[in-house]
Enzyme design. Structure first.
Site, PDB file in Angstrom:
ATOM      1  N   ASP A  32       0.743  -1.205  -0.005  1.00  0.00           N
ATOM      2  CA  ASP A  32      -0.056  -0.203   0.066  1.00  0.00           C
ATOM      3  C   ASP A  32       0.722   1.195   0.040  1.00  0.00           C
ATOM      4  O   ASP A  32       0.578   2.525   0.517  1.00  0.00           O
ATOM      5  CB  ASP A  32      -0.889   0.029   1.307  1.00  0.00           C
ATOM      6  CG  ASP A  32       0.005  -0.081   2.571  1.00  0.00           C
ATOM      7  OD1 ASP A  32       0.872  -1.006   2.559  1.00  0.00           O
ATOM      8  OD2 ASP A  32      -0.340   0.669   3.577  1.00  0.00           O
ATOM      9  N   ARG A  41      10.866   3.558  -3.799  1.00  0.00           N
ATOM     10  CA  ARG A  41      10.971   1.996  -4.016  1.00  0.00           C
ATOM     11  C   ARG A  41      11.593   1.875  -5.689  1.00  0.00           C
ATOM     12  O   ARG A  41      12.519   1.117  -5.744  1.00  0.00           O
ATOM     13  CB  ARG A  41       9.960   1.216  -3.932  1.00  0.00           C
ATOM     14  CG  ARG A  41       9.332   1.469  -2.594  1.00  0.00           C
ATOM     15  CD  ARG A  41      10.283   0.745  -1.491  1.00  0.00           C
ATOM     16  NE  ARG A  41       9.590   0.649  -0.207  1.00  0.00           N
ATOM     17  CZ  ARG A  41       9.917   1.647   0.828  1.00  0.00           C
ATOM     18  NH1 ARG A  41      10.675   2.617   0.524  1.00  0.00           N
ATOM     19  NH2 ARG A  41       8.959   1.691   1.778  1.00  0.00           N
ATOM     20  N   LYS A 145      -6.268  -0.464   6.720  1.00  0.00           N
ATOM     21  CA  LYS A 145      -5.178  -0.220   7.583  1.00  0.00           C
ATOM     22  C   LYS A 145      -4.890   1.324   8.026  1.00  0.00           C
ATOM     23  O   LYS A 145      -5.239   2.175   6.907  1.00  0.00           O
ATOM     24  CB  LYS A 145      -3.827  -0.572   6.980  1.00  0.00           C
ATOM     25  CG  LYS A 145      -2.416  -0.743   7.761  1.00  0.00           C
ATOM     26  CD  LYS A 145      -1.253  -0.775   6.824  1.00  0.00           C
ATOM     27  CE  LYS A 145      -0.967   0.657   6.724  1.00  0.00           C
ATOM     28  NZ  LYS A 145       0.360   0.862   5.999  1.00  0.00           N
ATOM     29  N   GLU A 188      -2.228  -0.160  13.658  1.00  0.00           N
ATOM     30  CA  GLU A 188      -0.498  -0.021  13.482  1.00  0.00           C
ATOM     31  C   GLU A 188      -0.114   1.118  14.277  1.00  0.00           C
ATOM     32  O   GLU A 188      -0.022   2.275  13.827  1.00  0.00           O
ATOM     33  CB  GLU A 188      -0.397  -0.020  11.983  1.00  0.00           C
ATOM     34  CG  GLU A 188       1.094   0.132  11.848  1.00  0.00           C
ATOM     35  CD  GLU A 188       1.618   0.238  10.308  1.00  0.00           C
ATOM     36  OE1 GLU A 188       0.647  -0.097   9.439  1.00  0.00           O
ATOM     37  OE2 GLU A 188       2.759  -0.072  10.076  1.00  0.00           O
ATOM     38  N   GLU A 190       3.154   2.263  15.168  1.00  0.00           N
ATOM     39  CA  GLU A 190       4.753   1.815  14.895  1.00  0.00           C
ATOM     40  C   GLU A 190       5.503   2.817  15.509  1.00  0.00           C
ATOM     41  O   GLU A 190       5.490   3.746  15.593  1.00  0.00           O
ATOM     42  CB  GLU A 190       4.867   1.708  13.329  1.00  0.00           C
ATOM     43  CG  GLU A 190       6.543   1.664  13.178  1.00  0.00           C
ATOM     44  CD  GLU A 190       6.957   1.629  11.601  1.00  0.00           C
ATOM     45  OE1 GLU A 190       6.142   1.962  10.895  1.00  0.00           O
ATOM     46  OE2 GLU A 190       7.988   1.631  11.519  1.00  0.00           O
ATOM     47  N   LYS A 230      -0.901  -4.519  14.130  1.00  0.00           N
ATOM     48  CA  LYS A 230       0.160  -4.587  13.406  1.00  0.00           C
ATOM     49  C   LYS A 230       1.451  -3.736  14.106  1.00  0.00           C
ATOM     50  O   LYS A 230       1.604  -2.148  13.958  1.00  0.00           O
ATOM     51  CB  LYS A 230       0.041  -3.977  12.073  1.00  0.00           C
ATOM     52  CG  LYS A 230       1.266  -3.752  11.036  1.00  0.00           C
ATOM     53  CD  LYS A 230       1.055  -3.589   9.918  1.00  0.00           C
ATOM     54  CE  LYS A 230       2.286  -3.189   8.874  1.00  0.00           C
ATOM     55  NZ  LYS A 230       1.831  -3.502   7.463  1.00  0.00           N
ATOM     56  N   SER A 272       7.974  -4.829   9.371  1.00  0.00           N
ATOM     57  CA  SER A 272       9.353  -5.275   9.278  1.00  0.00           C
ATOM     58  C   SER A 272       9.886  -4.143   9.812  1.00  0.00           C
ATOM     59  O   SER A 272      11.133  -4.309  10.307  1.00  0.00           O
ATOM     60  CB  SER A 272       9.857  -5.766   8.185  1.00  0.00           C
ATOM     61  OG  SER A 272       9.490  -4.806   6.906  1.00  0.00           O
ATOM     62  N   SER A 302       2.984  -8.728   8.598  1.00  0.00           N
ATOM     63  CA  SER A 302       2.370  -7.840   7.294  1.00  0.00           C
ATOM     64  C   SER A 302       3.592  -6.998   7.066  1.00  0.00           C
ATOM     65  O   SER A 302       3.462  -5.699   7.437  1.00  0.00           O
ATOM     66  CB  SER A 302       1.248  -7.013   8.076  1.00  0.00           C
ATOM     67  OG  SER A 302       0.805  -6.088   7.266  1.00  0.00           O
ATOM     68  N   TYR A 366       6.578   9.360   6.813  1.00  0.00           N
ATOM     69  CA  TYR A 366       5.555   9.951   5.960  1.00  0.00           C
ATOM     70  C   TYR A 366       4.410   9.086   5.580  1.00  0.00           C
ATOM     71  O   TYR A 366       4.433   7.696   6.210  1.00  0.00           O
ATOM     72  CB  TYR A 366       6.414  10.319   4.856  1.00  0.00           C
ATOM     73  CG  TYR A 366       7.385   9.083   4.258  1.00  0.00           C
ATOM     74  CD1 TYR A 366       6.898   8.015   3.714  1.00  0.00           C
ATOM     75  CD2 TYR A 366       8.646   9.213   4.673  1.00  0.00           C
ATOM     76  CE1 TYR A 366       7.976   7.025   3.646  1.00  0.00           C
ATOM     77  CE2 TYR A 366       9.533   8.200   4.464  1.00  0.00           C
ATOM     78  CZ  TYR A 366       9.145   7.058   3.814  1.00  0.00           C
ATOM     79  OH  TYR A 366       9.944   5.824   3.654  1.00  0.00           O
TER      80      TYR A 366
HETATM   81  C1  5MM Z   1       4.007  -0.362   2.451  1.00  0.00           C
HETATM   82  O1  5MM Z   1       4.043   0.820   2.989  1.00  0.00           O
HETATM   83  C2  5MM Z   1       3.056   1.383   3.711  1.00  0.00           C
HETATM   84  C3  5MM Z   1       2.743   2.630   3.440  1.00  0.00           C
HETATM   85  O2  5MM Z   1       3.568   3.463   3.363  1.00  0.00           O
HETATM   86  P1  5MM Z   1       3.461   5.030   3.225  1.00  0.00           P
HETATM   87  O3  5MM Z   1       2.166   5.431   3.802  1.00  0.00           O
HETATM   88  O4  5MM Z   1       4.365   5.688   3.964  1.00  0.00           O
HETATM   89  O5  5MM Z   1       3.412   5.182   1.622  1.00  0.00           O
HETATM   90  C4  5MM Z   1       3.291   1.228   5.131  1.00  0.00           C
HETATM   91  O6  5MM Z   1       2.396   1.614   6.099  1.00  0.00           O
HETATM   92  C5  5MM Z   1       3.497  -0.256   5.601  1.00  0.00           C
HETATM   93  O7  5MM Z   1       2.448  -1.001   5.616  1.00  0.00           O
HETATM   94  C6  5MM Z   1       4.434  -0.537   7.004  1.00  0.00           C
HETATM   95  O8  5MM Z   1       5.113   0.607   7.381  1.00  0.00           O
HETATM   96  C7  5MM Z   1       4.946  -1.704   7.346  1.00  0.00           C
HETATM   97  O9  5MM Z   1       6.056  -1.810   6.418  1.00  0.00           O
HETATM   98  P2  5MM Z   1       7.482  -2.499   6.503  1.00  0.00           P
HETATM   99  O10 5MM Z   1       8.149  -1.913   5.386  1.00  0.00           O
HETATM  100  O11 5MM Z   1       7.981  -1.579   7.850  1.00  0.00           O
HETATM  101  O12 5MM Z   1       7.071  -3.850   6.712  1.00  0.00           O
END
Ligand code: 5MM
Length: 366
Positions: A32, A41, A145, A188, A190, A230, A272, A302, A366
């Site tokens: 996402d 990326r 999410k 989530e 984080e 998450k 991750s 996830s 971000y």
């Molecule tokens: C895939 O990245 C997700 C969306 O990120 P942005 O809103 O910054 O574009 C992000 O939320 C992601 O689902 C989580 O951070 C988990 O990703 P990681 O890379 O930490 O497993």
């Protein structure tokens, strides 16, 4: 205390979806990335960030043949991808739904600074959320999410009470709105890996944050059986001189979760957070070999970066069938390894190539 909201039928539907996503070692592919993030990326492999290239890349992911549905229970999408069609006019997500992979949607609108706080933030996107959720449900989504970001500074001085309370409350409000429209909310919060804090500080902060989140979910009458969590794993900060073993990370993480997350919540699907692909898989496995009585919830994944980094490298933006095949094989390998880890049956692999490279992105807020 009032009981959780929702009719018995709605609650049954939410519980069914949440369980299905994490059944039999399955986890979630977080695909996402918003337009800016996917641009970073793609630029890492020299690919321009345009609609066609985003479609091509995500089509490669979603059409991975031979059993992706055995290890991936759900895919989180960005709005554009849910409605995107390939060059033959077929919806990209049809390749997922035809195999029983559930569709999730990122519904937050990103992180903004909390004015007057200590370099902290909150996540916005509540305005119009019920209407958006209703539409997403009608268009085939079963879960959603919303990501909040907290930062450890000065040995745990932040996140501050203001930051913790605000983020817990906005997650709870989001979760409640999603459930009212039939979407399972992935919650989530984080805590970033940035910093030089120890694993002990990360554990203490993780416990404080999760305790606040579950208090807020209770205050908002969220039906826990119809949610997924998450969280980050409990690790030392990236710049902490004292590293931790996978077993130490597993113990600290499961201890923090046991102290704060009710057993009614069916699945922990970790992010991750900048770990290498191999670390993310190994740490997941280490949690799932702990005695069963310590783990009342499914413990799964996830992952965004830890499922996609070596896939992007294998693809390299090329149209040759060989590159596409390699990319899909790589995704299958990572997804299968993480499924094994979610079952406590992962036996490790060669620490070579992209899978062992750092995926850290400083201040990933971000
Ligand atoms: C895939 O990245 C997700 C969306 O990120 P942005 O809103 O910054 O574009 C992000 O939320 C992601 O689902 C989580 O951070 C988990 O990703 P990681 O890379 O930490 O497993």
């Amino acid at each position: 205390m009032a009981p959780p909201a929702g009719s018995p039928e709605l609650q049954a539907e939410l519980a069914r979806i949440a369980k299905q996503i994490v059944a039999n070692g399955k986890g979630i592919l977080a695909a996402d990335e918003s337009t800016g993030t996917i641009g970073k990326r793609l630029s890492s492999i020299g690919v321009e960030n345009n609609e066609e290239n985003r479609m091509t890349y995500r089509k490669i992911l979603f059409t991975t043949p031979k059993g992706l549905e055995e290890s991936i229970g759900g895919v989180i999408l960005f709005h554009e991808t849910l409605y995107q069609k390939d060059n033959e006019g077929k919806r990209l997500v049809d390749s997922l739904t035809s195999r029983g992979i559930l569709l999730g949607i990122k519904v937050d609108k990103g992180v903004v600074p909390l004015f007057g706080s200590q370099n902290e933030g909150t996540t916005q996107g509540l305005d119009g959320l019920a209407e958006r959720c209703k539409q997403y449900k009608a268009d085939g989504c079963d879960f959603a999410k919303w990501r909040c970001v907290l930062r450890i500074q000065d040995n745990g001085r932040t996140p501050s009470p203001q930051g913790i309370l605000e983020n817990a409350n906005v997650l709870a409000r989001y979760a409640s709105i999603c459930q009212s429209e039939g979407l399972v909310p992935i919650v989530e919060p984080e805590i970033l890996i940035d910093g030089d804090h120890t694993i002990e500080v990360c554990q203490e902060v993780t416990e404080r944050v999760l305790a606040a989140v579950y208090k807020a979910l209770s205050d908002h009458h969220v039906y826990l059986e119809g949610t997924l969590l998450k969280p980050n794993m409990v690790t030392p900060g990236l710049d902490c001189p004292k590293k931790a073993t996978s077993a130490e990370i597993a113990n600290a993480t499961v201890t923090a979760l046991r102290r704060t997350v009710p057993p009614a919540m069916p699945g922990v699907t970790f992010l991750s957070g900048g770990q290498t692909e191999l670390q993310a898989t190994e740490n997941l496995n280490s949690m799932n070999v702990l005695p069963q009585e310590l783990r009342p919830w499914k413990i799964s994944f996830s992952y965004g970066r830890a499922l996609q980094a070596s896939v992007l490298k294998a693809w390299g933006g090329k149209t040759e069938p060989e590159n596409v095949n390699n990319a899909q094989k790589t995704l299958m390998h990572r997804a299968t390894s993480n499924k094994l880890a979610a079952l406590g049956k992962y036996e490790g692999e060669e620490a070579s190539g992209a899978a062992s490279e750092s995926l850290f992105v400083a201040n990933h807020s971000y």
